[in-house]
Design an enzyme around this catalytic site. Structure first.
Site, PDB file in Angstrom:
ATOM      1  N   ALA A 103      29.469  48.942 -14.385  1.00  0.00           N
ATOM      2  CA  ALA A 103      30.498  49.045 -13.337  1.00  0.00           C
ATOM      3  C   ALA A 103      31.327  47.685 -13.610  1.00  0.00           C
ATOM      4  O   ALA A 103      31.291  47.078 -14.526  1.00  0.00           O
ATOM      5  CB  ALA A 103      29.541  48.489 -11.963  1.00  0.00           C
ATOM      6  N   LYS A 104      32.223  47.789 -12.876  1.00  0.00           N
ATOM      7  CA  LYS A 104      33.304  46.526 -12.917  1.00  0.00           C
ATOM      8  C   LYS A 104      34.051  46.434 -11.541  1.00  0.00           C
ATOM      9  O   LYS A 104      34.049  47.678 -10.722  1.00  0.00           O
ATOM     10  CB  LYS A 104      34.233  46.755 -14.035  1.00  0.00           C
ATOM     11  CG  LYS A 104      34.875  45.380 -14.499  1.00  0.00           C
ATOM     12  CD  LYS A 104      33.750  44.669 -15.410  1.00  0.00           C
ATOM     13  CE  LYS A 104      34.252  43.406 -15.919  1.00  0.00           C
ATOM     14  NZ  LYS A 104      33.589  42.826 -16.849  1.00  0.00           N
ATOM     15  N   GLY A 105      34.615  45.354 -11.272  1.00  0.00           N
ATOM     16  CA  GLY A 105      35.168  45.228  -9.876  1.00  0.00           C
ATOM     17  C   GLY A 105      36.324  44.036 -10.151  1.00  0.00           C
ATOM     18  O   GLY A 105      36.450  43.451 -11.105  1.00  0.00           O
TER      19      GLY A 105
END
Ligand code: NAD
Length: 414
Positions: A103-105
């Site tokens: 994931a990444k944000g």
């Protein structure tokens, strides 16, 4: 042409799938992120006006476990970049063999222009907006560019308040006071050192007395200079955003660190000579560690390097068109998804401790980190030998095989 990070990741995924003969259905699946959430983040500024920021949280794949990846606050963040970084996390956690997906944000903002209160309100509102994705069994954020333990503490508090239960396992990179892990701060640098030692041994180069160049003297490059010097290497040059310094006899990392604390840059350090970063790349050495930015090693830099080994502490420090130059020049590259995996491995330990409610001592964390990084290095090196390809292609190949195995085992829902 501006670089397209998602297109670059797809290229690597395609190459790895071809290399390892992954089932075409699974390959197709990995060419798409599982979910991309775009949110608006309205924040009441100190002057009373409401500013609206854009934010994202992307899950690339969650077959091997909860989505794992950092959150960055930066003016240039966009969905394309966040998606590429999320896919890299799927592959990085697979190389380290951690039970996580990728994931990444990110929030498009310039945190230097925000007051502390604005930053806190932005963090909490962003956490609220992406909350449907978050949780210890779903998605576990960590710090990234321009975010730190304080931001993680606000995230963890916001999630806990919203759920009405204490949720330390919902984020990693937290302060120790609220369930962070010992030995998190230097974990990425320690992992880089494990890879460096293993690569020197595999290439049959003596480590003690060898020369190293480091680009970047921040959270990774700073501790790394100490660790390499204490392992017996000479750190002959270091650069940062302010300039570069060199000393053929070896820079004193303690004095250099004091200088950086006092002045904000390695530039002007009296224990070495000022040089241009462009000239630094051409210095003779056995090890180069890019620990600053993406795209630092271009084909031109790759042509100039006088080293045997590059260990990529930074994410994406080598441009795709520089790889063939390095291969032609027989410079071994330990790729980022292997070399800087110490950070996410320490995050895994933190998550495990938070869920156990039991804090490990520093020796346990350090020992387990070393073992995990050694195992990852050995697996990638063996794959590279077996397929007669670079360590980078081998690392992507190994990662995609592991993810594909998990997807095949679980089968396709419904
Ligand atoms: P940081 O912000 O603490 O330090 C960055 C360093 O790079 C600073 O010394 C800065 O002066 C230098 N720098 C910036 N622009 C430069 C330029 N143009 N030329 C030379 N030096 C320049 O960041 P960090 O946490 O040390 O991260 C460094 C790299 O490692 C990043 O690519 C990051 O994604 C990667 N990484 C970090 C971690 C971690 O645990 N912090 C984990 C995995 C990967």
């Amino acid at each position: 042409m501006p670089r397209d990070p998602w297109a670059e990741v797809l290229e690597r995924i395609d190459d790895a799938a071809k290399l390892t003969g992954v089932d075409p259905d699974i390959h197709r699946l990995l060419r798409h992120p599982k979910r991309v959430l775009e949110v608006s983040v309205p924040v009441r500024m100190d002057d009373g006006r409401v500013e609206v920021f854009l934010g994202w949280r992307v899950h690339h794949d969650t077959t091997r476990g909860p989505a794992k990846g950092g959150i960055r606050f930066h003016p240039d963040v966009d969905a394309n970049e966040v998606t590429a970084l999320a896919a890299n996390m799927t592959l990085k956690t697979a190389v380290a063999d951690l039970p996580f997906g990728g994931a990444k944000g990110g929030v498009r903002c310039d945190p230097r222009q925000l007051s502390l209160h604005e930053l806190e309100r932005l963090t909490r509102r962003y956490a609220w907006e992406i909350m449907p994705l978050l949780g210890p069994d779903k998605d576990v954020p960590a710090p990234d560019v321009n975010t730190d333990g304080r931001v993680m503490a606000w995230l963890m508090d916001t999630i806990s308040m919203a759920q009405g239960v204490d949720m330390p396992g919902a984020v990693t990179g937290k302060p120790l006071a609220i369930g962070g892990t010992r030995a998190h701060a230097g974990a990425t640098s320690s992992g880089v050192v494990v890879c460096t030692r293993a690569a020197f041994a595999a290439l049959d180069i003596p480590l003690v007395g060898s020369r190293a160049i480091i680009q970047g003297f921040g959270k990774v490059g700073g501790p790394l200079a100490f660790l390499l010097a204490s392992a017996g290497m000479r750190v002959v040059a270091v650069s940062d955003v302010g300039g570069a310094v060199a000393n053929a006899g070896g820079l004193d990392p303690f004095a250099l660190s004091d200088h950086v604390d006092a002045t904000g840059s390695v530039a002007g350090f009296a224990g070495g000579e000022a040089i241009d970063e462009a000239d630094m790349w051409g210095l003779e050495c056995e090890l180069v560690v890019p620990a600053a930015l993406a795209d630092a090693i271009t084909p031109e830099v790759a042509e100039r390097l006088q080293t045997k080994l590059i260990v990529e502490a930074a994410n994406g420090p080598t441009t795709t068109d520089a790889d063939p130059v390095l291969e032609r020049r027989s410079i071994t590259v330990v790729p980022d998804i292997l070399a800087n995996g110490g950070g996410v491995t320490a995050s895994y330990f933190e998550w495990a401790q938070s869920r156990q409610g039991y804090a490990w001592d520093e020796e346990t964390v350090a020992l387990r980190l070393r073992r995990r990084m050694e195992e990852a290095f050995t697996a990638v090196w063996a794959k590279s030998d077996a397929l007669s390809v670079s360590l980078r292609r081998a690392a992507f190949g190994l990662a995609i095989e592991r993810v594909a195995e998990a997807i095949a085992a679980r089968g396709l829902f419904p």
